[in-house]
Every structure is written in C-alpha cells, then in structure tokens.
Design a protein around this motif. Structure first.
Motif, PDB file in Angstrom:
ATOM      1  N   ASP A 187       0.901  -0.976   0.049  1.00  0.00           N
ATOM      2  CA  ASP A 187       0.163  -0.012  -0.081  1.00  0.00           C
ATOM      3  C   ASP A 187       0.911   1.153  -0.016  1.00  0.00           C
ATOM      4  O   ASP A 187       0.549   2.229  -0.779  1.00  0.00           O
ATOM      5  N   PHE A 188       2.010   1.400   0.879  1.00  0.00           N
ATOM      6  CA  PHE A 188       2.666   2.354   0.946  1.00  0.00           C
ATOM      7  C   PHE A 188       3.484   2.557  -0.413  1.00  0.00           C
ATOM      8  O   PHE A 188       3.433   3.693  -1.027  1.00  0.00           O
ATOM      9  N   LYS A 189       3.851   1.573  -1.116  1.00  0.00           N
ATOM     10  CA  LYS A 189       4.729   1.746  -2.215  1.00  0.00           C
ATOM     11  C   LYS A 189       3.756   2.148  -3.443  1.00  0.00           C
ATOM     12  O   LYS A 189       3.844   3.166  -4.089  1.00  0.00           O
ATOM     13  N   ILE A 190       2.358   1.893  -3.251  1.00  0.00           N
ATOM     14  CA  ILE A 190       1.393   2.346  -4.318  1.00  0.00           C
ATOM     15  C   ILE A 190       1.206   3.569  -4.195  1.00  0.00           C
ATOM     16  O   ILE A 190       0.932   4.804  -4.947  1.00  0.00           O
ATOM     17  N   PHE A 191       1.058   3.999  -2.776  1.00  0.00           N
ATOM     18  CA  PHE A 191       0.668   5.465  -2.426  1.00  0.00           C
ATOM     19  C   PHE A 191       1.796   6.646  -3.120  1.00  0.00           C
ATOM     20  O   PHE A 191       1.516   7.682  -3.523  1.00  0.00           O
ATOM     21  N   LEU A 192       3.103   5.928  -3.053  1.00  0.00           N
ATOM     22  CA  LEU A 192       4.172   6.898  -3.410  1.00  0.00           C
ATOM     23  C   LEU A 192       4.209   6.841  -5.010  1.00  0.00           C
ATOM     24  O   LEU A 192       5.051   7.747  -5.599  1.00  0.00           O
ATOM     25  N   THR A 193       3.747   5.850  -5.631  1.00  0.00           N
ATOM     26  CA  THR A 193       4.213   5.810  -6.850  1.00  0.00           C
ATOM     27  C   THR A 193       3.077   5.826  -8.002  1.00  0.00           C
ATOM     28  O   THR A 193       3.404   6.226  -9.149  1.00  0.00           O
ATOM     29  N   ALA A 194       1.926   5.416  -7.541  1.00  0.00           N
ATOM     30  CA  ALA A 194       0.874   5.458  -8.279  1.00  0.00           C
ATOM     31  C   ALA A 194       0.296   6.617  -9.069  1.00  0.00           C
ATOM     32  O   ALA A 194      -0.050   7.546  -8.072  1.00  0.00           O
ATOM     33  N   GLU A 195      -0.044   6.466 -10.306  1.00  0.00           N
ATOM     34  CA  GLU A 195      -0.689   7.832 -10.633  1.00  0.00           C
ATOM     35  C   GLU A 195      -2.435   7.756 -10.098  1.00  0.00           C
ATOM     36  O   GLU A 195      -2.638   6.656  -9.802  1.00  0.00           O
ATOM     37  N   SER A 196      -2.889   8.975 -10.227  1.00  0.00           N
ATOM     38  CA  SER A 196      -4.399   8.980  -9.548  1.00  0.00           C
ATOM     39  C   SER A 196      -5.235   7.909 -10.046  1.00  0.00           C
ATOM     40  O   SER A 196      -5.643   7.451  -9.354  1.00  0.00           O
ATOM     41  N   GLY A 197      -5.219   7.922 -11.200  1.00  0.00           N
ATOM     42  CA  GLY A 197      -6.126   6.756 -11.663  1.00  0.00           C
ATOM     43  C   GLY A 197      -5.915   5.317 -11.106  1.00  0.00           C
ATOM     44  O   GLY A 197      -6.907   4.787 -10.612  1.00  0.00           O
ATOM     45  N   GLU A 198      -4.664   5.024 -11.033  1.00  0.00           N
ATOM     46  CA  GLU A 198      -4.206   3.689 -10.648  1.00  0.00           C
ATOM     47  C   GLU A 198      -4.510   3.690  -9.080  1.00  0.00           C
ATOM     48  O   GLU A 198      -5.159   2.502  -8.484  1.00  0.00           O
ATOM     49  N   LEU A 199      -4.055   4.661  -8.354  1.00  0.00           N
ATOM     50  CA  LEU A 199      -4.625   4.643  -6.992  1.00  0.00           C
ATOM     51  C   LEU A 199      -5.994   4.256  -6.465  1.00  0.00           C
ATOM     52  O   LEU A 199      -6.248   3.583  -5.789  1.00  0.00           O
ATOM     53  N   THR A 200      -6.813   5.044  -7.186  1.00  0.00           N
ATOM     54  CA  THR A 200      -8.206   5.070  -6.968  1.00  0.00           C
ATOM     55  C   THR A 200      -8.771   3.597  -7.312  1.00  0.00           C
ATOM     56  O   THR A 200      -9.446   3.154  -6.620  1.00  0.00           O
ATOM     57  N   SER A 201      -8.329   3.082  -8.634  1.00  0.00           N
ATOM     58  CA  SER A 201      -8.646   1.671  -8.602  1.00  0.00           C
ATOM     59  C   SER A 201      -8.110   0.517  -7.382  1.00  0.00           C
ATOM     60  O   SER A 201      -8.896  -0.088  -7.201  1.00  0.00           O
ATOM     61  N   HIS A 202      -6.946   0.937  -7.136  1.00  0.00           N
ATOM     62  CA  HIS A 202      -6.268   0.120  -6.017  1.00  0.00           C
ATOM     63  C   HIS A 202      -7.218   0.175  -4.900  1.00  0.00           C
ATOM     64  O   HIS A 202      -7.424  -0.546  -4.078  1.00  0.00           O
ATOM     65  N   LYS A 203      -7.489   1.314  -4.818  1.00  0.00           N
ATOM     66  CA  LYS A 203      -8.276   1.691  -3.463  1.00  0.00           C
ATOM     67  C   LYS A 203      -9.678   0.981  -3.224  1.00  0.00           C
ATOM     68  O   LYS A 203     -10.061   0.537  -2.189  1.00  0.00           O
ATOM     69  N   LYS A 204     -10.080   0.829  -4.522  1.00  0.00           N
ATOM     70  CA  LYS A 204     -11.414   0.139  -4.484  1.00  0.00           C
ATOM     71  C   LYS A 204     -11.164  -1.410  -4.277  1.00  0.00           C
ATOM     72  O   LYS A 204     -12.294  -1.948  -3.671  1.00  0.00           O
ATOM     73  N   GLN A 205     -10.156  -1.790  -4.384  1.00  0.00           N
ATOM     74  CA  GLN A 205     -10.043  -3.359  -4.195  1.00  0.00           C
ATOM     75  C   GLN A 205      -9.840  -3.384  -2.582  1.00  0.00           C
ATOM     76  O   GLN A 205      -9.510  -2.543  -1.868  1.00  0.00           O
ATOM     77  N   GLY A 206      -9.703  -4.687  -2.221  1.00  0.00           N
ATOM     78  CA  GLY A 206      -9.300  -4.840  -0.760  1.00  0.00           C
ATOM     79  C   GLY A 206     -10.391  -4.589   0.263  1.00  0.00           C
ATOM     80  O   GLY A 206     -11.535  -3.954  -0.333  1.00  0.00           O
ATOM     81  N   PRO A 207     -10.205  -5.083   1.279  1.00  0.00           N
ATOM     82  CA  PRO A 207     -11.336  -5.053   2.292  1.00  0.00           C
ATOM     83  C   PRO A 207     -11.874  -3.467   2.398  1.00  0.00           C
ATOM     84  O   PRO A 207     -10.715  -2.657   2.849  1.00  0.00           O
ATOM     85  N   GLY A 208     -13.057  -3.191   2.386  1.00  0.00           N
ATOM     86  CA  GLY A 208     -13.334  -1.946   2.449  1.00  0.00           C
ATOM     87  C   GLY A 208     -13.966  -1.514   3.675  1.00  0.00           C
ATOM     88  O   GLY A 208     -13.846  -1.695   4.640  1.00  0.00           O
ATOM     89  N   PHE A 209     -15.216  -0.589   3.747  1.00  0.00           N
ATOM     90  CA  PHE A 209     -15.851  -0.009   4.795  1.00  0.00           C
ATOM     91  C   PHE A 209     -16.298  -0.993   5.599  1.00  0.00           C
ATOM     92  O   PHE A 209     -16.439  -1.292   6.835  1.00  0.00           O
ATOM     93  N   LEU A 210     -17.228  -2.084   4.900  1.00  0.00           N
ATOM     94  CA  LEU A 210     -17.754  -3.174   5.709  1.00  0.00           C
ATOM     95  C   LEU A 210     -17.036  -3.957   6.419  1.00  0.00           C
ATOM     96  O   LEU A 210     -17.268  -4.227   7.583  1.00  0.00           O
ATOM     97  N   SER A 211     -15.859  -4.297   6.000  1.00  0.00           N
ATOM     98  CA  SER A 211     -15.088  -5.163   6.865  1.00  0.00           C
ATOM     99  C   SER A 211     -14.553  -4.403   8.272  1.00  0.00           C
ATOM    100  O   SER A 211     -14.544  -4.900   9.195  1.00  0.00           O
TER     101      SER A 211
END
Lengths: 405, 384
Positions: A187-211
């Motif tokens: 997550d940290f790596k992505i935060f530092l390197t991803a372009e905004s589009g990438e980041l948004t889609s990465h955010k959507k994966q993974g356990p979200g609000f419900l978990s």
C-alpha cells in the motif's frame, strides 16, 4: 536572541517509531540550549517500541526492529527520501480540495525507478493510514493531522492551516518510510508511486468499509467482555499513556492560549508606538525621550512578533502531534486489549469443545437423534467431525497471535 | 520629585504608613465598610540621643483627602493642585475586578495618597496652608475647621460660574496654549492607559505550565530531569515576570498621576478663563460707570443705558459712593491681573519642570523594562 545549535539529532537513539530526526530540527533552532539537550531525548514512544516488539510475530521482524535502531544512528543509510510540498487547490463541480506534491527518491530495489512524483490529497493519506492500521492493528501508526479544526479558528483553506497540514503530512510519510514494516508494504509503495487513476482503482480493491465495520463490532463486543488477565506491563503502559495524554493535552491547550493572547498583546503593543510619537509632538523637553520610547516600543513589537510566529510554527504543531500520538497509543492499547479478549474467549471455547469431544455420552442428544432416526454411532461420528473442525479452526486462529507464554 | 528645602518638608517627614478596614454607620445610618489610612508625621530634626521619636499619627479616610483637595482648589484657583489617586479602580490592567477593597488596590492607593501629601508639602505656596497643616496634625475637629472657612459656598458659586458658557473676547494666548497642551496630554495618556498591553495572561499560563511540569516529571522516567529543570526555569521566569508586572503597574500609576495633573492644568485654564471673563465684564462695567460719571458731570446723556435708567429710577448714588465703587473695581482688576495670571504662570512653569523630570524618569524605566521583557525568551520556548 541567538543560541548556538546543539547537535543532538543523533544522540536520541533509543526510539524507533518515534520523533527524533524530524522534530529536533526545529527544536534546535531555539534559545536556551541548556534545556535543549534534555528534551531532544524523546522517550514517549520508546515504551511503545518495546511494546511493538512484544507483538512481533516472527523473530525475523524482531531483527528488523533491532537493525532499525542502529540505522537511526547513521542518518545517511536512509534509502528512501520522501517530501511533501507544493500545495495546490483544485476546483471541481462538486468540491474544492487541496492536493500536495509527494516526491520520492529511493534506491530500494522493489521500486521500479529511483524517483517518483505524484499528487495526493488528504483523503489519500487517510486511506493509507487506514490500510496500515488494518493490516497491523497492534503497531503504532504515526498520527495524521486532524481532518478539520474544531474551534473554527482556522479556515480550511487559510495559508497557515495548509502549511501546518503540509508539514504534518510530510512528517507522517517520513515516519512511515522509516518504519521497518510499514515502509515495505504494498500500500505504501502504491501510495508513493501510482498515478491518480491507478490509486483510485487500487483503493477500491481490498477490504473496505464493511470489513471495517465488522472490526468495530467485534471491538465493541470485546470491550464489553473485558480483559481478564492483562499482563502487568500493559497495565502500566495504559496508566502511563493516560497520564501522559492528560498532561500533553493540557500543555497543548495552554500553549494555544498563550499564542492567542500573545497575538492580542501584539496588536495592542503596535498601537503604543505611534501614541508615543504623537505625544512627543506636544512636548518640548520630553520630545526626545518620547521619540526614543516610541522607537523602543516598535523594536519590541518586532521581537514579539517573531516570538509569536516561532511559537506558532514550531512549538504548537509539535505539542499537538504528541496529543495525537497519545491518542494513537491509546487506540493501539485498546485494540491489543480487544485481541486479548478475543483470544481469551476463543481459548475458553476451545476448552469447552475439547471437553465436549471427550465426553463419553450425551444422553439427551442421543435420545433425540434416535427419535429422528439416526443411529447413535452416526451421531457421535458427526459430532466428532464437527468438533474437530471447530477445534482446528480455533487453534489455527490462536496460533496467529503467537502469544508469548 | 519633591523639592527639598521648601517649607513644610524642611520641618517634618510625612508618610502614609498603613491602611485598615473599618466598619461604621454612614450618613444615612447604614452599615458600611471603608478604609482608613494612617498618616504619620515626624519632625525632621530628631533629638540628639539618636532614638527615633515616635511619630505623630492620625487616621483619615479617602473622603477627607478629597475634602482637603477641594478646599485647596477653591482657595488657590490659580495653582495646579496635585491630584489624588483615582477614586474607583479604572484603567485596571491586571485584575479583572475593579474592587475598591482589593488589597492591591488599597496598597496602590496608599502610595498615591502619600505621594499627594508629599507633593502638596513641597509646593512653595500650598505647603504653608493652615488647613493643610491641621489635616496632618489634628485628627478631631478638622472637618469642622474646613467648613468654617466657608469654602463650600465659594466652591458652589465658582462651580456654577464655571459651568456656565461664556466667551472671552481676548483670550490670553499663553493660557489657551496651556489648555490645549492639557487636552493633548490627557488624550495621549488615556490612550496609553487604555491599551492593555501586557503579558499578565500569558504569565498565568506559564505558571500553569510549571505546575503541569512538576506533576509530569513525576510520571516520566527518562525525561524526568529535563522536565524538572524546565519547571525550575519557568518558575524563575514567572517570578521575574511578576516583577515586571509590578513595574508596569507602577508605570501606569505614574501615567495616571499626570493624567489627573492634566486635568488640574485644564481646570486652572478654565478658571483663568472665568477670571478673564469676569475681568472683561468688570472692565466693561468700569467703562460704562466712568461714562456715566462723565455724563452726569457734563449733564449730557450720550447713550441710553439701562443701568443709567435704573439708577435714575431707583435712586442715585452719591458721587463719593460712585468714586469708591470705581476705585474698588480698578483695584480688583489690577489684583486680578496680578494675582491670578502671574502666580498661575509661575506655578505652571514649576509644574512643567516637575512633569518633565518625572515623566522622563518614568519613560526611561518603562523603556528598560520593555526591552528586558523582550530579551527573556518566553517560557514555552525554554520548554521546547
């Protein structure tokens, strides 16, 4: 008003996920260097770091911790440098928000290149923090600056506020980068390197609000259950953190008030100079002394202005950060407690189920099952299977916590 | 401040040594609490044995001081009479409540009253006043003595006249300038006093910081020493700021004195204006009476004057009477000139010198204090 800069950056070697390198910088710019030495030793989170150690699951990560402490001493072996600067405001149809430029320079191999530059907004930082906390609920994640200022003293988009926030975000990322575990997360790596589009889609994966909700529910349940045998060191730590948190909060409030009142004082002092100058015009003998006093008052005004600015820019944010740190510590301790409560509950459950398994007969249930038309043997078998499965599951869960016995 | 070697102070030392609370019934027979001040006087030449003689002393209330001052104002309208400390605590800098019973206020007032007495005693003219002397020496019966002088009646009539609007035809330039100066001085000083420029609130915070620290060092292990030393530092700082606060109060008191002096100055100017006006009226009167005399002498009635008519209607004065009156007017005019203007001017010069000297000293110590305040790093700096 000048003091020689005492180089204490390196001597504060006994803290890990703590403050030294960053904060001592501004601290050292102040006067009264005699007192400085003592304060550059920040030990508040030292206990936290040993606390961390007890929660490490593997010896490997303990070694990491150790190595990190050494690294603290030689600043030049840092292999990743992160800066947060250049705030810009963006206006869309729905909202206005600020983004900050995040620049990363690194020699680490897991990064594709050695330099990255992206823009992030506050929400992204929040996301990163949330992810780190989820993944490692018992580690201490450095606090983020607050979402909004309660008292409404400062507007969301005032320069002061943005600058203070920027500095805090910068510290936050640096703390994460220095942390042996956090800095190697995906997550940290992505935060530092991803372009905004990438980041948004990465955010959507993974356990979200419900978990996250699930966690909260469990936490509340655990809190209600209570912890039975909390190890003494954690109780001590709890007490300490409580007391510390109180003290630092009061200190923070008092300092904020001091700054406010100094500002008021300054406003009024500014009026004084001109009054003396005016007075000197109606006097003969006294004209000279009055003009001198006017000049003196003006000089004092300038000095006081500097002092206030200094307080505001350096002391206040530091104190405030410690307040947030104390809160974080409390939260971590709570989570730890919850986990322990959970663990205890599961241990009990395991014991009960084991007892069940070893019990020779359950007359009532056998009777029922024969009514239903099953043979007692079958029922026993089924039961055994079920229990086995449950036991397996619970044991597995328990092993995840590598409880030091 | 006091010019040594002027009348009264040569002979005796004066001080307002103490203040005490008393309760008693007031004019409307209600219980009230008030403060009395102990005035001590001691002859300057002590007996040769070397032992300090017991001073004569008596107790006086603030209202008695006021009475004394009013008497002086009426009796010497051309003098700049030293002011009393304020009746109620206005321009309060450091305390939130303007309580007259507040011990600090009482203490500052005691100092102010002593100052007042010393200034009067060192004034070349005022110090030889009998009423002033008995104020210092006769506890009982002083009030009656004052009232016997009948100054109250004079005061009332002057007050009435002063409050009436009148215009002077040829205002004396010097007095006009002085009045203008008085106005400016008053405005400037009240502005300064209003500006609540102080760090008292911040000091309170520093002190609470100190308390925090001393508790805190108990729970911190490794920071314990550091916190303790920071705590000590702040304690020292808080103590030193206390000193500064006192100095600021003192400075404020000095400013206040001259604020009230400015008032007294303006009062003198106003009184002079009144005198001037009366003078002009008297001159007019004299002129018209002279005219009348001429007319009577030459038998020609040149101008129709109401005065002339009424004197015709209501009886004429004998020429001797008229002459006497004219003579009286003339002397009055001369005296007016002489007494008021000249004495006033001398006193104003004296006042100016005193003011310049006092304020210069006050300003210098204020400047020094301001600078030293800035040099001290603010406590939280030290903390960090």
């Amino acid at each position: 008003m000048s003091g020689s800069v005492v180089d204490n950056t390196v001597s504060s070697g006994n803290s890990s996920a703590a403050i030294p390198t960053d904060i001592s910088g501004p601290i050292l710019d102040l006067d009264e260097d005699d007192d400085l030495e003592v304060f550059s030793k920040d030990t508040t989170l030292t206990d936290g770091s040993s606390f961390n150690a007890s929660m490490q699951t593997s010896p490997a990560s303990m070694i990491n911790q150790y190595k990190f402490e050494e690294e603290e001493e030689e600043v030049d072996t840092k292999d990743i440098f992160v800066t947060v600067d250049n705030p810009e405001s963006h206006v869309t149809a729905i909202e206005t928000y600020i983004t900050y430029r995040v620049v990363t320079k690194t020699t680490r191999s897991e990064f594709d290149s050695s330099e990255f530059e992206v823009r992030r907004r506050y929400q992204d930082f929040l996301w990163l923090k949330g992810r780190l906390e989820e993944a490692h609920p018992t580690l201490i994640v450095h606090p983020l600056p607050e979402k909004f200022v309660m008292k409404g003293m400062v507007e969301r988009f005032s320069e002061d506020f943005i600058e203070t926030r920027r500095r805090a975000l910068h510290r936050f990322l640096n703390k994460i980068a220095e942390h042996p575990i956090f800095s190697s997360t995906e997550d940290f790596k992505i935060f530092l390197t991803a372009e905004s589009g990438e980041l948004t889609s990465h955010k959507k994966q993974g356990p979200g609000f419900l978990s996250r909700m699930g966690e909260t529910v469990k936490a509340v349940a655990a809190a209600v259950r209570g912890v039975k045998n909390r190890p003494q060191e954690f109780t001590d730590m709890q007490e300490y953190v409580e007391a510390f948190s109180q003290k630092i909060s009061s200190l923070d409030k008092v300092t904020q008030r001091i700054v406010r009142e100094q500002k008021e004082y300054l406003e009024e002092l500014k009026e004084c100079g001109p009054i003396y100058a005016l007075w000197s015009q109606s006097e003969e003998e006294l004209a000279e002394p009055l003009k001198t006093v006017a000049g003196c008052v003006d000089r004092c005004t300038k000095e006081t202005e500097e002092q206030v600015k200094h307080l505001n820019d350096h002391l206040n944010p530091v104190l405030h950060e410690y307040v947030l740190c104390a809160d974080t510590l409390k939260a971590v301790l709570r989570r730890r407690d919850n986990i322990q409560a959970d663990f205890e509950a599961k241990t009990e459950a395991l014991a009960t189920k084991k007892a069940d398994r070893d019990a020779e007969s359950k007359v009532l249930s056998l009777a029922w099952d024969s009514l239903v038309g099953r043979s007692p043997e079958e029922v026993k078998q089924q039961k055994r299977q079920k229990l086995k499965g449950e036991i397996k599951e619970v044991t597995f869960r328990l092993s995840a916590w590598a409880w030091p016995d | 401040m006091a010019e040594k070697g002027t009348n009264l102070l040569k002979k005796m030392e004066i001080s307002v040594a103490e203040a005490e609370k008393r309760t008693g019934k007031n004019a409307v027979n209600m219980q009230e609490t008030y403060t009395v001040y102990l005035i001590e006087t001691r002859p300057v030449d002590a007996p040769s044995e070397g032992t300090n003689p017991v001073p004569d002393s008596l107790w006086r209330r603030y209202s008695e001081f006021e009475l004394l001052r009013n008497y002086l104002l009426v009796t010497y309208p051309f003098l700049v009479v030293p002011p009393l400390p304020e009746k109620r605590a206005e321009f309060v800098w450091h305390k939130l409540s303007a309580d007259n019973m507040d011990p600090d206020f009482v203490e500052r007032r005691r100092v102010g009253l002593e100052n007042f007495l010393l200034r009067v005693a060192s004034h070349p003219v005022l110090s030889s006043d009998k009423i002033f002397y008995s104020f210092l020496t006769e506890e009982n019966g002083w009030k009656e003595t004052v009232f016997e002088t009948g100054f109250q009646a004079k005061a009332d009539s002057r007050l009435k006249a002063l409050n009436a609007t009148f215009r002077v035809k040829n205002p004396d330039k010097r007095f006009a300038e002085m009045k203008h100066y008085g106005d400016e001085l008053q405005s400037v000083i009240s502005q300064l006093l209003r500006v609540r420029a102080l760090r008292s609130a911040a000091v309170v915070q520093c002190e609470s910081l100190f308390v925090l620290d001393s508790e805190w060092s108990a729970i911190e292990k490794e920071m314990g020493d550091g916190l303790q030393s920071a705590g000590h530092h702040m304690d020292a700082y808080a103590a030193s700021v206390d000193d500064i606060l006192e100095e600021e109060e003192h400075y404020a008191d000095q400013l206040k004195e001259y604020l009230f002096y400015a008032d007294a100055l303006r009062a003198v100017c106003r009184k002079h204006e009144l005198t001037q006006y009366e003078l002009e009226m008297a001159v007019q009167d004299l002129t018209s009476k002279k005219q009348q005399r001429e007319e009577l002498a030459t038998g020609t009635i040149r101008t129709f004057s109401l005065k002339g008519m009424t004197s015709k209607l209501f009886g004429q004065e004998t020429p001797e009477q008229r002459e006497a009156k004219l003579k009286m007017l003339e002397t009055q005019i001369e005296e007016g000139e002489e007494l008021f203007v000249k004495s006033a001017w001398v006193d104003v010069e004296r006042f100016k010198e005193q003011k310049d000297h006092d304020l210069r000293e006050a300003l210098i110590s204020y400047a020094i204090m301001q600078i030293s305040m800035c040099k001290k790093p603010l406590a939280p700096d030290a903390l960090v």
